[in-house]
Write a protein that holds these residues in place. Structure first.
Motif, PDB file in Angstrom:
ATOM      1  N   ALA A  96       0.867  -0.801   0.183  1.00 39.88           N
ATOM      2  CA  ALA A  96      -0.050  -0.325  -0.030  1.00 39.88           C
ATOM      3  C   ALA A  96       0.686   1.094  -0.186  1.00 39.88           C
ATOM      4  O   ALA A  96       0.657   2.161  -0.914  1.00 39.88           O
ATOM      5  N   MET A  97       1.865   1.345   0.780  1.00 40.27           N
ATOM      6  CA  MET A  97       3.222   2.190   0.370  1.00 40.27           C
ATOM      7  C   MET A  97       3.574   2.157  -0.006  1.00 40.27           C
ATOM      8  O   MET A  97       3.903   3.755  -1.228  1.00 40.27           O
ATOM      9  N   LYS A  98       3.636   1.792  -1.400  1.00 44.03           N
ATOM     10  CA  LYS A  98       4.679   1.358  -2.625  1.00 44.03           C
ATOM     11  C   LYS A  98       4.355   2.088  -3.328  1.00 44.03           C
ATOM     12  O   LYS A  98       4.008   3.075  -4.250  1.00 44.03           O
ATOM     13  N   ILE A  99       2.393   1.688  -3.503  1.00 48.23           N
ATOM     14  CA  ILE A  99       1.708   1.918  -4.351  1.00 48.23           C
ATOM     15  C   ILE A  99       0.773   3.352  -4.426  1.00 48.23           C
ATOM     16  O   ILE A  99       0.179   4.001  -5.310  1.00 48.23           O
ATOM     17  N   GLY A 100       0.813   3.456  -3.010  1.00 46.49           N
ATOM     18  CA  GLY A 100       0.784   5.028  -2.558  1.00 46.49           C
ATOM     19  C   GLY A 100       1.504   6.297  -2.988  1.00 46.49           C
ATOM     20  O   GLY A 100       2.220   5.996  -3.944  1.00 46.49           O
ATOM     21  N   LYS A 101       0.643   7.657  -3.438  1.00 50.56           N
ATOM     22  CA  LYS A 101       1.039   8.596  -4.238  1.00 50.56           C
ATOM     23  C   LYS A 101       2.077   9.434  -2.578  1.00 50.56           C
ATOM     24  O   LYS A 101       3.339  10.196  -3.530  1.00 50.56           O
ATOM     25  N   LYS A 117       9.523   5.718  -0.882  1.00 52.00           N
ATOM     26  CA  LYS A 117      10.859   5.321  -0.446  1.00 52.00           C
ATOM     27  C   LYS A 117      11.174   4.451   0.530  1.00 52.00           C
ATOM     28  O   LYS A 117      12.436   3.560   0.580  1.00 52.00           O
ATOM     29  N   ILE A 118      10.261   5.052   1.827  1.00 53.59           N
ATOM     30  CA  ILE A 118      10.341   4.049   2.980  1.00 53.59           C
ATOM     31  C   ILE A 118      10.695   2.052   2.860  1.00 53.59           C
ATOM     32  O   ILE A 118      11.201   1.074   2.987  1.00 53.59           O
ATOM     33  N   ALA A 119       9.544   2.033   1.890  1.00 56.45           N
ATOM     34  CA  ALA A 119       8.917   0.561   1.336  1.00 56.45           C
ATOM     35  C   ALA A 119       9.613   0.017   0.750  1.00 56.45           C
ATOM     36  O   ALA A 119      10.494  -0.938   0.847  1.00 56.45           O
ATOM     37  N   HIS A 120      10.644   1.035  -0.278  1.00 58.70           N
ATOM     38  CA  HIS A 120      10.971   0.828  -0.949  1.00 58.70           C
ATOM     39  C   HIS A 120      12.309   0.202  -0.652  1.00 58.70           C
ATOM     40  O   HIS A 120      12.654  -1.427  -1.088  1.00 58.70           O
ATOM     41  N   TYR A 156      -1.188  -6.174  -8.456  1.00 63.05           N
ATOM     42  CA  TYR A 156      -2.692  -5.309  -8.599  1.00 63.05           C
ATOM     43  C   TYR A 156      -1.967  -4.218  -9.475  1.00 63.05           C
ATOM     44  O   TYR A 156      -3.277  -3.922 -10.392  1.00 63.05           O
ATOM     45  N   GLU A 157      -0.754  -3.834 -10.053  1.00 64.95           N
ATOM     46  CA  GLU A 157      -0.591  -3.720 -11.184  1.00 64.95           C
ATOM     47  C   GLU A 157      -1.060  -4.009 -12.483  1.00 64.95           C
ATOM     48  O   GLU A 157      -0.667  -2.934 -13.614  1.00 64.95           O
ATOM     49  N   SER A 158      -1.072  -5.611 -12.334  1.00 64.58           N
ATOM     50  CA  SER A 158      -1.092  -5.975 -13.905  1.00 64.58           C
ATOM     51  C   SER A 158      -2.577  -6.085 -14.131  1.00 64.58           C
ATOM     52  O   SER A 158      -3.059  -6.725 -15.032  1.00 64.58           O
ATOM     53  N   ILE A 159      -3.469  -5.463 -13.036  1.00 63.00           N
ATOM     54  CA  ILE A 159      -4.925  -5.051 -13.747  1.00 63.00           C
ATOM     55  C   ILE A 159      -5.560  -4.426 -14.770  1.00 63.00           C
ATOM     56  O   ILE A 159      -4.357  -3.100 -13.835  1.00 63.00           O
ATOM     57  N   ASP A 160      -5.981  -4.085 -15.576  1.00 62.21           N
ATOM     58  CA  ASP A 160      -6.490  -3.461 -16.311  1.00 62.21           C
ATOM     59  C   ASP A 160      -6.999  -1.967 -15.399  1.00 62.21           C
ATOM     60  O   ASP A 160      -7.827  -2.546 -14.895  1.00 62.21           O
ATOM     61  N   LYS A 161      -6.563  -1.323 -15.104  1.00 64.08           N
ATOM     62  CA  LYS A 161      -7.467   0.383 -14.614  1.00 64.08           C
ATOM     63  C   LYS A 161      -8.803   0.681 -15.017  1.00 64.08           C
ATOM     64  O   LYS A 161      -9.507   0.636 -14.360  1.00 64.08           O
ATOM     65  N   GLY A 162      -8.552   0.373 -16.530  1.00 58.40           N
ATOM     66  CA  GLY A 162      -9.747   0.100 -17.090  1.00 58.40           C
ATOM     67  C   GLY A 162     -10.945  -0.610 -16.911  1.00 58.40           C
ATOM     68  O   GLY A 162     -11.956   0.193 -16.296  1.00 58.40           O
ATOM     69  N   GLN A 163     -10.793  -1.594 -15.912  1.00 55.67           N
ATOM     70  CA  GLN A 163     -11.682  -2.332 -15.706  1.00 55.67           C
ATOM     71  C   GLN A 163     -12.083  -1.678 -14.664  1.00 55.67           C
ATOM     72  O   GLN A 163     -13.810  -2.009 -13.993  1.00 55.67           O
ATOM     73  N   PHE A 164     -11.487  -0.902 -13.464  1.00 57.38           N
ATOM     74  CA  PHE A 164     -11.623   0.350 -12.170  1.00 57.38           C
ATOM     75  C   PHE A 164     -13.143   1.136 -12.595  1.00 57.38           C
ATOM     76  O   PHE A 164     -14.449   1.010 -12.354  1.00 57.38           O
TER      77      PHE A 164
END
Length: 235
Positions: free
Chosen positions: A44-49, A55-58, A120-128
């Motif tokens: 969630a930290m990596k995906i968030g803005k 940077k902490i998560a990575h 999560y990033e593999s899912i097409d965001k168009g579906q959302f």
């Protein structure tokens, strides 16, 4: 030291080793449970803005993935009590399994953070966007459309992570935890290192059976949930 190979030792060793699988399973289950929670938070930290959180998560993931399991185990086993002793808390007498669980929770969390993020990033965001446009709330769209598909994508890598954890967990004997690996070494020591080969073969067979069983379970789960994924896509 043994002078000949005696296969009977293999079969005679199984009854002594198998009861200690409960310790191995306990470590694996707890590490997977807490590690998955940690992995979800990191993902969630990596995906968030938030750039700092990213940077902490990575950074955490990079450090943990570059640290050998046995080194991390020693760092936790010797480091955590050394830190707490400065606050007047003595942790030297607590169960060694706690240090093992902490170690593999930290390691499994790093692995799962990448598994969850990439799934999560593999899912097409168009579906959302399509789900929201037809009347679903963002929460419903994630729960009914995005998460089920991401779960199927993550499942094989989760299974691989579980298998690695099962094998890496055998290092716990190095700090004195008596699990199935620890018991095997105790038997060898009590035999003055005789017939060590047979005992290790018995131990290997146990790990092979467990690994194959886990692999087959995840293959069946993947096939089962993949059917649901096709249904979601068709909708």
């Amino acid at each position: 030291m043994q002078k000949y190979f005696d296969a009977t030792y293999i079969w005679e060793t199984f009854p002594a080793l198998i009861p200690f699988l409960k310790v191995t399973f306990m470590v694996v289950i707890l590490s997977v449970l807490f590690g998955s929670i940690l992995g979800f938070i990191l993902a969630a930290m990596k995906i968030g803005k938030n750039k700092i959180a990213q940077k902490i998560a990575h950074g955490y993931t990079t450090v943990l993935r570059c640290t050998p399991s046995i080194v991390l185990l020693f760092l936790v086993y010797y480091g955590v009590p050394a830190i707490f002793i400065h606050f007047g808390i003595d942790l030297n007498d607590i169960d060694k399994a706690i240090f093992v669980v902490i170690t593999f929770t930290l390691q499994f969390g790093a692995i799962m953070s990448e598994v969850i993020r990439t799934a999560y990033e593999s899912i097409d965001k168009g579906q959302f966007e399509a789900a929201v446009s037809v009347g679903l709330s963002p929460t419903q769209a994630y729960r009914r459309i995005i998460f089920p598909q991401a779960f199927v994508v993550a499942l094989p890598n989760f299974g691989n992570g579980l298998l690695e954890l099962l094998k890496e967990g055998s290092l716990a004997y190095t700090i004195g935890l008596i699990d199935v690996m620890g018991k095997a070494n105790m038997i060898i020591a009590s035999n003055y290192n005789s017939h060590a080969l047979e005992i290790y073969i018995a131990l290997s067979i146990i790990y092979w059976v467990l690994s194959i069983a886990i692999e087959q379970v995840f293959l069946k789960l993947e096939k089962f949930f993949s059917k649901g994924k096709q249904v979601i896509k068709s909708v």
